[in-house]
Design a protein around this motif. Structure first.
Motif, PDB file in Angstrom:
ATOM      1  N   GLU A   1       0.827  -1.229  -0.034  1.00 22.04           N
ATOM      2  CA  GLU A   1       0.087  -0.255   0.065  1.00 22.04           C
ATOM      3  C   GLU A   1       0.706   1.180   0.046  1.00 22.04           C
ATOM      4  O   GLU A   1       0.547   2.111  -0.578  1.00 22.04           O
TER       5      GLU A   1
ATOM      6  N   ASN B   1      -2.474   0.502  -6.167  1.00 19.36           N
ATOM      7  CA  ASN B   1      -3.447   0.555  -5.057  1.00 19.36           C
ATOM      8  C   ASN B   1      -4.363   1.960  -5.058  1.00 19.36           C
ATOM      9  O   ASN B   1      -3.922   3.194  -4.484  1.00 19.36           O
TER      10      ASN B   1
ATOM     11  N   TYR C   1      -2.716   5.647   1.107  1.00 21.71           N
ATOM     12  CA  TYR C   1      -2.993   4.574   1.920  1.00 21.71           C
ATOM     13  C   TYR C   1      -3.471   4.822   3.292  1.00 21.71           C
ATOM     14  O   TYR C   1      -3.336   5.928   3.713  1.00 21.71           O
TER      15      TYR C   1
END
Length: 669
Positions: free
Chosen positions: A169, A175, A276
Motif C-alpha cells: 500500500e 492501489n 494509503y
C-alpha cells in the motif's frame, strides 16, 4: 482469491451459528454474541458494497450506517463497551477481559478493509475469534496460556501477510482505492466521505462543505503552496526529482478538493499519487479508545516476533524494490484545532514491560533503517503544511484565513533576517537559552567548530519548503557540553497534552524527566518515556532551533489557541529542542547549503556518527520538537569562545540589530 472467499464464507457461517450455540458461560456468551453481531454487520456492509447497492444510499443512510459502526466507542457509550479494557475486565474478569478486548479491537480495525473489499486479513481475524470461542466452548475456564499462545502464533505466523499488504500500500501506485475517491467522486455530493469506511464526524463534513464554498482559484492556490513546497525541497537540497515516480500523499478526510488539485500539480512534476490508510484518516471518535489500545502488542511482542516481522518487511520491500526506489517521499496536510487530549491511564490496558520497551525501540530503529535502504534518504524529500479544522470553534473560518497568511509569508524578507541571526550564531561557541517568570529553562547548547567560517555555517536557514510555514534557523548541536533543563508549562505533542514538562540534559542526553499530568510520579515518567522517548532509556538532543514566525505566535494568542496548534507551526514560535535523531538522519553525507552558498556542516552529533562503526546505536527512529513560547522566554544569547555575548532575544522580543521585522507582528496585534 477463491480460497480466501471459501474461507471467508465458512467463517461467516460459523459466526452465524454462535448466536444459536449458547454453549459457553453466560457472561462470555454475551460477549461472543455481541462481537459476532458486529462481524455480521460488516459482512452485510460488504455485500452492499459488492452489489453496489450502497451507491444508492442517501447521505442520511450512509451517516446512520457510519454512526452504527462507531457508536460503541463514542465517549458517551464507551464506559460500557467491550472495546474498553476497563469494562471488559469488569464484566469478563481480569483473567480473560484484556485478551477478549484486544480481539474485539482488532476486529473493529477491519472496517476499512471491508470498504476496500479486501477480506483476507478480516478473514484471519474472524478465524482467530472463532478459535478463541472454541476454547470457551470446550472448557468453562480455558487456560490463559493457550489463549495467549494462540494470539502470539497468530500475530507471528501472519506477520508476512500483514507486512506485505502494508508495504504494498505504501509504495504501489496501483492501489487506487483512495485516489479514485478523490479524483472520481462528485465532491459536492458529500456521500463520497463515507466511501472510505473511516469515522466521519462534524470535522470531516464541515471541512468538505467549507472547501466546497471556495472558488477554484483559491483551492488551486492552497494546493500550489503545498506542492511547490514539496518541489522546492528537492531544489534546495539539490536532489533530483526527475528520477522519482510516486509521491506519498497524506491528509485528513474532508480536504479532497485541495488533494485533487495537488494530485494534478504532482502529475505535472511526473509523480503518481500513493494514498494509503492511515495516510488518509479522520478525526478520532474517541482518543481514549486509541490510547487504551496503544500498547496491545504487549500481548505478543518479543524478540522472535520482531525478527519475523523484520524478515517479512525485508521480503516485501525486496519484491517491490523498484517501486520503493522511485518513491519521492511524503507530502502531508496536517490538521489542528482539536481539543487537547489528556488521557486516562488505565491499569486494565496493556502496557509494555521494560524488556518489551527495549524490543519495541529496537524494532522502530531497525525498521526505519530498512525503509531508508529501500527508499534512500539522500534521494527523497517531504513537505508538511497544516490547516485548522471546524472543531477549532466559531472563529474557524477566520483562523483558516489567518493560517493561509502564516503559510504564505514573504520568504525573501524572512530569509534575510534569519541570515542575520545565523551570522551571529556562527560566531558563538555555545548558545544560552533561559526562561522567564515561572519557566525554569536554563540550557547551554554547544555548537560545532567552524574551520572555514567564510564557507561554512552551523545553522540552516529554513524557509517554506519541506516545513511550511517558514520561520526558523536550526542546527544539530554538539552533545558534549550541551547541558541544562528544558521546561514548558504546557505543550501538545502527538495528540497528547503535557503539563509542566521538564527534561534535564547532561552532555546532550536526557538524564531526568517529569511532568504534572498525573498525581503519581511513576505515571508521569511512564507517560513521557512511552510517548516522547518511544521507550528508549535516553535520547540525545537532535536539534536546536530558534523560531522566527512571530506572526504565527501573535495570531495564536489572538485566537487563544497556542496549545491547539501543531508542532509544525509551534516550532516556529520560539526556540525549540528536538529529542531523538537529527534533522539529517540517514542523509548526513549529503552536502546541504544555505541560500548564501555556505555549507551547513552541523549535520551530525556524537550519536549519529556511530553509523560508521555501530549503526544499530546511531539512530532512534524518532524526532520530537518541544518549543518554549516567546512569553516564557527570558533570553537567547550567543556566547563566543572569548566570552563575548550577543543577545538575540530578550524577554520574548528580538533585540539583535537587523531583526526589527520580527517584532512588527507584536506591535500590530
Amino acid at each position: 482469491m477463491d480460497i480466501i472467499k471459501e474461507r471467508y464464507d465458512i467463517a461467516i457461517n460459523r459466526i452465524k451459528d454462535i448466536k444459536e450455540d449458547n454453549a459457553v458461560e453466560q457472561k462470555y456468551y454475551d460477549y461472543f454474541v455481541y462481537v459476532s453481531q458486529f462481524i455480521l454487520m460488516l459482512d452485510e456492509i460488504y455485500g452492499e458494497i459488492q452489489s453496489e447497492k450502497i451507491k444508492d444510499y442517501s447521505e442520511k443512510q450512509l451517516q446512520d450506517l457510519n454512526k452504527k459502526l462507531y457508536q460503541d466507542i463514542y465517549a458517551e457509550n464507551y464506559a460500557k463497551s467491550y472495546a474498553n479494557p476497563e469494562y471488559a475486565v469488569k464484566v469478563l474478569g481480569e483473567t480473560y477481559g484484556k485478551i477478549l478486548c484486544y480481539v474485539y479491537a482488532k476486529l473493529r480495525s477491519q472496517i476499512r478493509n471491508i470498504y476496500k473489499e479486501e477480506t483476507e486479513i478480516f478473514t484471519l481475524y474472524i478465524e482467530l475469534f472463532i478459535e478463541i470461542y472454541n476454547y470457551f466452548e470446550e472448557s468453562e475456564n480455558p487456560e490463559v496460556k493457550y489463549l495467549e499462545e494462540t494470539i502470539y502464533s497468530f500475530e507471528k505466523d501472519n506477520s508476512e501477510i500483514f507486512m506485505d499488504k502494508m508495504i504494498d500500500e505504501r509504495v504501489n501506485p496501483e492501489n487506487k482505492f483512495a485516489v479514485n475517491i478523490v479524483m472520481d467522486s462528485d465532491l459536492n455530493d458529500l456521500r463520497y466521505l463515507y466511501l472510505y469506511g473511516e469515522h466521519i464526524g462534524n470535522n470531516e463534513i464541515e471541512m468538505a462543505k467549507f472547501l466546497n464554498r471556495m472558488d477554484d482559484e483559491e483551492v488551486k492556490r492552497l494546493a500550489t503552496v503545498y506542492t511547490e513546497g514539496y518541489r522546492q525541497g528537492f531544489v534546495h537540497a539539490k536532489k533530483d526529482l526527475s528520477i522519482k515516480d510516486t509521491v506519498d500523499i497524506r491528509y485528513n478526510i474532508g480536504f479532497e478538493r485541495i488533494v485533487r488539485a495537488a494530485i494534478d500539480n504532482f502529475k505535472e512534476m511526473g509523480l503518481k499519487p500513493v494514498i494509503y490508510s492511515p495516510g488518509y484518516q479522520s478525526t478520532s471518535p474517541n482518543k481514549q479508545y486509541w490510547f487504551d489500545h496503544k500498547f496491545d502488542q504487549a500481548l505478543y511482542l518479543d524478540k522472535s516476533y520482531v525478527k519475523r516481522k523484520l524478515e517479512s518487511a525485508r521480503n516485501a520491500y525486496e519484491e517491490r524494490k523498484d517501486m520503493a526506489k522511485v518513491m519521492a517521499g511524503p507530502a502531508v496536510i496536517e490538521i489542528f484545532g482539536e481539543n487537547p487530549f489528556e488521557p486516562e491511564n488505565k491499569k486494565e490496558a496493556f502496557s509494555l514491560t521494560k524488556e518489551q520497551q527495549q524490543v519495541s525501540a529496537t524494532y522502530s530503529t531497525d525498521y526505519q533503517r530498512m525503509v531508508n535502504e529501500y527508499i534512500p534518504g539522500d534521494e527523497r524529500s517531504f513537505t508538511i503544511i497544516a490547516f485548522p479544522i471546524p472543531e477549532f470553534g466559531e472563529k474557524f473560518e477566520e483562523m483558516f484565513e489567518a493560517t493561509v497568511k502564516i503559510n504564505t509569508l514573504d520568504m525573501e524578507k524572512y530569509g534575510k533576517v534569519q541570515q542575520k541571526i545565523i551570522d551571529t550564531l556562527d560566531k558563538a561557541d555555545y548558545v544560552r537559552v533561559v526562561g522567564r517568570g515561572s519557566n525554569k529553562t536554563y540550557m547551554n547548547v554547544q555548537l560545532h567548530e567552524l574551520k572555514n567560517p567564510e564557507k561554512e555555517t552551523n545553522f540552516e536557514n529554513c524557509l517554506a519548503d519541506v516545513n511550511i510555514p517558514l520561520g526558523e534557523v536550526f542546527t544539530s548541536p554538539v552533545l558534549k557540553g550541551t547541558n541544562g533543563k528544558l521546561h514548558v508549562s504546557e505543550v501538545y505533542l502527538g495528540e497528547l497534552k503535557y503539563k509542566e514538562l521538564e527534561i534535564d540534559f547532561e552532555d546532550g542526553k536526557i538524564k531526568k524527566y517529569t511532568c504534572d499530568n498525573f498525581e503519581n510520579e511513576e505515571e508521569n515518567q511512564k507517560y513521557i518515556k512511552e510517548n516522547i522517548m518511544y521507550n528508549h532509556e535516553t535520547l540525545p538532543i537532535g536539534e536546536f532551533a530558534i523560531g522566527t514566525n512571530t506572526t504565527a505566535y501573535v495570531i495564536a494568542n489572538k485566537f487563544d489557541v497556542i496549545y491547539k496548534l501543531p508542532i509544525l507551526i509551534v516550532e516556529k514560535m520560539g526556540p525549540h529542542f528536538a529529542v531523538g535523531d537529527t534533522c539529517y538522519s540517514f542523509e548526513e553525507e549529503v552536502k546541504v547549503y544555505n541560500p548564501d552558498g555556505k555549507e551547513i556542516i552541523a549535520r551530525d552529533n556524537e550519536v549519529s556518527l556511530l553509523r560508521k562503526s555501530d549503526i544499530k546505536n546511531a539512530y532512534f527512529g524518532c524526532h520530537t520538537d518541544i518549543t518554549i513560547p516567546y512569553d516564557e522566554l527570558g533570553e537567547i544569547t550567543a556566547v563566543s569562545e572569548n566570552g563575548e555575548e550577543i543577545t538575540i532575544i530578550r524577554d520574548g522580543r528580538f533585540v539583535l540589530e537587523g531583526c526589527e521585522l520580527l517584532n512588527d507582528a507584536f506591535d500590530d496585534k
